[in-house]
Design an enzyme around this catalytic site. Structure first.
Site, PDB file in Angstrom:
ATOM      1  N   ASP A  59       0.840  -1.206   0.000  1.00  0.00           N
ATOM      2  CA  ASP A  59       0.000   0.000   0.000  1.00  0.00           C
ATOM      3  C   ASP A  59       0.875   1.257   0.000  1.00  0.00           C
ATOM      4  O   ASP A  59       0.370   2.380  -0.105  1.00  0.00           O
ATOM      5  CB  ASP A  59      -1.014   0.001   1.147  1.00  0.00           C
ATOM      6  CG  ASP A  59      -0.356   0.052   2.524  1.00  0.00           C
ATOM      7  OD1 ASP A  59       0.882  -0.030   2.615  1.00  0.00           O
ATOM      8  OD2 ASP A  59      -1.101   0.165   3.524  1.00  0.00           O
ATOM      9  N   SER A  60       2.203   1.075   0.044  1.00  0.00           N
ATOM     10  CA  SER A  60       3.127   2.193  -0.171  1.00  0.00           C
ATOM     11  C   SER A  60       2.894   2.822  -1.541  1.00  0.00           C
ATOM     12  O   SER A  60       3.368   3.924  -1.806  1.00  0.00           O
ATOM     13  CB  SER A  60       4.584   1.719  -0.050  1.00  0.00           C
ATOM     14  OG  SER A  60       4.802   0.586  -0.871  1.00  0.00           O
ATOM     15  N   GLU A 130      -1.056  -5.464   8.807  1.00  0.00           N
ATOM     16  CA  GLU A 130      -0.296  -4.855   9.906  1.00  0.00           C
ATOM     17  C   GLU A 130      -0.968  -5.141  11.244  1.00  0.00           C
ATOM     18  O   GLU A 130      -2.205  -5.159  11.332  1.00  0.00           O
ATOM     19  CB  GLU A 130      -0.213  -3.335   9.691  1.00  0.00           C
ATOM     20  CG  GLU A 130       0.529  -2.945   8.421  1.00  0.00           C
ATOM     21  CD  GLU A 130       0.600  -1.432   8.219  1.00  0.00           C
ATOM     22  OE1 GLU A 130       0.231  -0.675   9.139  1.00  0.00           O
ATOM     23  OE2 GLU A 130       1.029  -1.019   7.120  1.00  0.00           O
ATOM     24  N   GLU A 197       9.421  -3.875  10.660  1.00  0.00           N
ATOM     25  CA  GLU A 197       9.756  -2.576  10.074  1.00  0.00           C
ATOM     26  C   GLU A 197      10.151  -1.584  11.162  1.00  0.00           C
ATOM     27  O   GLU A 197       9.482  -1.456  12.203  1.00  0.00           O
ATOM     28  CB  GLU A 197       8.567  -2.021   9.279  1.00  0.00           C
ATOM     29  CG  GLU A 197       8.868  -0.623   8.697  1.00  0.00           C
ATOM     30  CD  GLU A 197       7.883  -0.131   7.656  1.00  0.00           C
ATOM     31  OE1 GLU A 197       6.947  -0.864   7.300  1.00  0.00           O
ATOM     32  OE2 GLU A 197       8.073   1.016   7.194  1.00  0.00           O
TER      33      GLU A 197
HETATM   34  O1  KIV Z   1       3.502  -1.097   1.744  1.00  0.00           O
HETATM   35  C1  KIV Z   1       4.671  -1.466   1.734  1.00  0.00           C
HETATM   36  O2  KIV Z   1       5.423  -1.215   0.809  1.00  0.00           O
HETATM   37  C2  KIV Z   1       5.148  -2.231   2.877  1.00  0.00           C
HETATM   38  C3  KIV Z   1       6.594  -2.597   2.936  1.00  0.00           C
HETATM   39  C4  KIV Z   1       7.426  -1.410   3.085  1.00  0.00           C
HETATM   40  C5  KIV Z   1       6.867  -3.622   3.958  1.00  0.00           C
HETATM   41  O3  KIV Z   1       4.379  -2.541   3.732  1.00  0.00           O
END
Ligand code: KIV
Length: 303
Positions: A59-60, A130, A197
């Site tokens: 979701d980044s 998460e 993380e």
């Molecule tokens: O959304 C993401 O890219 C992540 C990673 C950085 C672990 O959760």
């Protein structure tokens, strides 16, 4: 999961698709797992050719693709759109879909239904979510339905406001104990791997030693069973936002700007398109557009 022997081989990775079993076997053999994010088919293909074992449709993408300040506004439909694109570009990697904010926190039933969409519509092989202790029941429910779950504890970006910003977690003793308890709860609930993380390296090493499942670190030091980076970060596509834990292996943004400048100059000067990039006409060949000079015929495909 393991202490590392520094193995670089690929004994545990067969020629076919990387699966949860492959990843478990790799961790058991102290063979480090390589994961990156991916958001589209072209990047998926490039990252796989580079040897990545697992691709996370993270979701980044809210921050690096959509230009948002946090991941919170990203929707499940948007995630599934990108998951499908990644799956089309992928032949070998294990594919993980990241459950976006509020797609799994409401109830275990909601989480299961939405996790199912990632597999059925997004062609993913697993989902990531998460949270620690508070998510254990939800993880259990999804795993019982046959959907592999990757956990994510420590700095959990969807809780950015509760954390007071994107801050390293577990720096004091209480915080560290909470993260250890979270990691254990996620493993006991049946997750097959866990992202750690933004936590101190010694804490990540301790969790990795104590957990029966693979740990995948980001900003968590070198002792984890694997590492994950945002592909835009590692390729140098995010010049304004480079977290300390990122190593940029390329400068694609700068190189892209330079390439586009050359294109701009050539269009303005008339140097592009040249004869080699132009098509001739069959009925009126000229010196500039005959098959010999252009290498094309009227029946040539455009590519
Ligand atoms: O959304 C993401 O890219 C992540 C990673 C950085 C672990 O959760």
């Amino acid at each position: 999961m393991s202490s590392h022997s520094g193995s670089f081989g690929s004994a545990a990775r067969g020629p076919g698709r990387v699966t949860v079993n492959t990843l478990r076997a790799m961790a058991a053999r102290s063979e480090r797992i390589v994961m990156t994010t991916a958001y589209d088919a072209t990047f998926a293909r490039m990252l796989e050719e580079g040897g990545v074992d697992a691709l996370l449709v993270g979701d980044s993408l809210g921050m690096v693709i959509q230009g948002l300040d946090t991941t919170l506004p990203v929707t499940l439909d948007e995630m599934i759109y990108h998951a499908r694109a990644v799956s089309r570009g992928s032949k070998r990697a294990h594919l993980v879909g990241d459950m976006p904010f509020m797609s799994y926190q409401v109830s275990a039933e909601q989480a299961l239904q939405n996790a199912g969409r990632f597999l059925a519509e997004g062609n993913m092989h697993a989902v990531k979510l998460e949270g620690g202790l508070e998510m254990a029941e939800t993880i259990r429910r999804i795993v019982r339905a046959g959907i592999p779950v990757m956990g994510h504890v420590g700095l959990t970006p969807q809780s950015v406001h509760a954390m007071g910003g994107f801050k390293v977690q577990g720096k004091d003793e209480d915080g560290a104990e909470r993260i250890v308890a979270d990691a254990k709860a996620v493993a006991e609930a049946g997750a097959y791997a866990l992202v750690l993380e933004g936590i101190p390296a010694p804490l990540a090493a301790r969790i990795t030693m104590q957990l029966p499942i693979a740990t995948i670190g980001i900003g968590a030091g070198n002792a984890c069973d694997g590492q994950v980076l945002v592909c835009y970060d590692l390729l140098g596509l995010t010049p304004e936002r480079v977290p300390r834990f990122v190593k940029q292996y390329e400068t694609f943004y700068e190189r892209g700007v330079a390439a586009v400048r050359t294109y701009t100059e050539e269009v303005r000067s008339g140097a592009f398109p040249a004869t080699a990039h132009s098509f001739g006409v069959a009925s009126q060949p000229t010196a500039a557009n005959t098959e010999a000079s252009t290498g094309t015929s009227s029946s040539d495909p455009i590519h």
